[in-house]
Design an enzyme around this catalytic site. Structure first.
Site, PDB file in Angstrom:
ATOM      1  N   TYR A 154      39.438  41.590  38.839  1.00  0.00           N
ATOM      2  CA  TYR A 154      38.526  40.346  39.814  1.00  0.00           C
ATOM      3  C   TYR A 154      39.431  40.982  40.848  1.00  0.00           C
ATOM      4  O   TYR A 154      40.560  39.694  41.013  1.00  0.00           O
ATOM      5  CB  TYR A 154      38.260  39.953  38.647  1.00  0.00           C
ATOM      6  CG  TYR A 154      36.963  40.069  37.822  1.00  0.00           C
ATOM      7  CD1 TYR A 154      36.202  39.881  38.313  1.00  0.00           C
ATOM      8  CD2 TYR A 154      37.599  40.602  36.277  1.00  0.00           C
ATOM      9  CE1 TYR A 154      34.415  39.615  37.461  1.00  0.00           C
ATOM     10  CE2 TYR A 154      36.231  40.302  35.514  1.00  0.00           C
ATOM     11  CZ  TYR A 154      35.341  40.897  35.901  1.00  0.00           C
ATOM     12  OH  TYR A 154      34.210  40.141  35.300  1.00  0.00           O
ATOM     13  N   GLU A 155      38.557  39.908  42.067  1.00  0.00           N
ATOM     14  CA  GLU A 155      38.968  39.914  43.221  1.00  0.00           C
ATOM     15  C   GLU A 155      38.806  38.501  43.903  1.00  0.00           C
ATOM     16  O   GLU A 155      39.830  38.241  44.848  1.00  0.00           O
ATOM     17  CB  GLU A 155      39.202  40.975  44.443  1.00  0.00           C
ATOM     18  CG  GLU A 155      39.646  42.308  43.418  1.00  0.00           C
ATOM     19  CD  GLU A 155      39.827  43.375  44.817  1.00  0.00           C
ATOM     20  OE1 GLU A 155      39.854  43.037  45.369  1.00  0.00           O
ATOM     21  OE2 GLU A 155      40.520  44.237  44.569  1.00  0.00           O
TER      22      GLU A 155
END
Length: 305
Positions: A154-155
């Site tokens: 996840y970014e």
């Protein structure tokens, strides 16, 4: 007097044992090579990628995302769907490459940067429902594809670090406890919001995380060897006790390039007994160049000294 001598001796022995345990806990050199695959739909197959029989090789399917699959994807609170190139990376192809190569394992990565021309956000409505849905949906996918592990990439976040830590930490813990996966990794990079979320996860659930796929290619293009070594030291300190892997990006758009000193840095880390593995983003881009640097990476990792 005899009691005092005994007590002091006991303290010394405890200190020695504690010191030895801390030495043993420090990760050492590894022959682990990992490569993300399938996100860019470049028709790359597992069999296209060169695999050195003397390394431990992980393919990481990219990505499974907890969004629906309509024209306008929206978060579905832990209900994961497949967003990688399933035509070329199918369950039968996973089984085939693992049968052909005993040193190959296959994982899937969660999240990624984008979905349907927008960012892929982490935004659960509740920890309990997200974990329940994620365990159920991912168990189904992992068993369907005969996978071995998961990676957390996840970014972008619309949830606070503690919520992220609990959701991901409980997910990894449950999948391991249920025997669904045998390893887990995280893929942070040097951004304040990103690091705040991953470090919160690391502080509470680091003991469940086997590898840190740190995105060193997210640093500026043209990074020097000395800068790279400094970045590695900094991130190893933040993820203290973790197996921090070094990395490059196939298209050369960031970080220390393989043509510009990456392998010099790797050789130095290996000399220092700190080369815990190498990973690449991604096979999709490397295909056009014939996987030259994948071959070089694995050759370096395979050398035993």
């Amino acid at each position: 007097m005899e009691f005092s001598v005994f007590f002091i001796t006991l303290l010394i022995l405890q200190a020695i044992f504690s010191f030895q345990a801390s030495i043993q806990a420090v990760p050492a050199n590894s022959n682990l090579f990992r490569e993300y695959i399938g996100a860019e739909f470049n028709n790359v197959r597992f069999t296209d990628v060169p695999i050195n029989s003397n390394v431990e090789f992980h393919f990481i399917l990219s990505f499974a995302i907890d969004y629906d699959t309509s024209d306008s994807p929206s978060p579905t609170n832990g209900k994961f769907n497949i967003f990688w190139d399933t035509d070329n990376l199918s369950p039968s192809q996973v089984s085939s490459i693992k049968n052909q190569r005993s040193n190959v394992k296959v994982a899937l990565s969660l999240g990624g940067d984008s979905v349907a021309n927008g960012h892929a956000y982490f935004n659960p409505s509740s920890v309990k429902s997200w974990v329940s849905n994620a365990v159920s949906s991912l168990t189904r996918i992992i068993k369907q594809y005969n996978l071995d592990g998961i990676d957390i990439d996840y970014e972008h976040f619309q949830a606070d670090p503690d919520t992220f830590a609990e959701c991901i930490g409980q997910l990894i813990t449950t999948l391991k406890r249920n025997g669904v996966i045998s390893f887990a990794s995280i893929a942070p990079f040097d951004d304040d919001q990103v690091q705040s979320h991953y470090l919160a996860l690391w502080r509470k659930y680091g003991h469940q995380i086997d590898y840190v796929n740190f995105q060193f290619y997210a640093y500026d293009q043209g990074t020097s060897v000395s800068q790279f070594m400094s970045y590695f030291k900094t991130q190893s300190s933040k993820y203290n006790g973790g197996k921090v892997l070094v990395s490059f990006i196939s298209d050369g758009s960031g970080g220390l390039s393989p043509s510009d000193g990456f392998f010099t840095a790797c050789s130095e880390l290996k000399r220092q007994n700190e080369l815990h593995g190498i990973f690449v983003w991604s096979a999709d881009d490397s295909k056009a160049g014939g996987f030259r640097y994948e071959k070089q990476s694995q050759a370096l990792l395979a050398i035993r000294h």
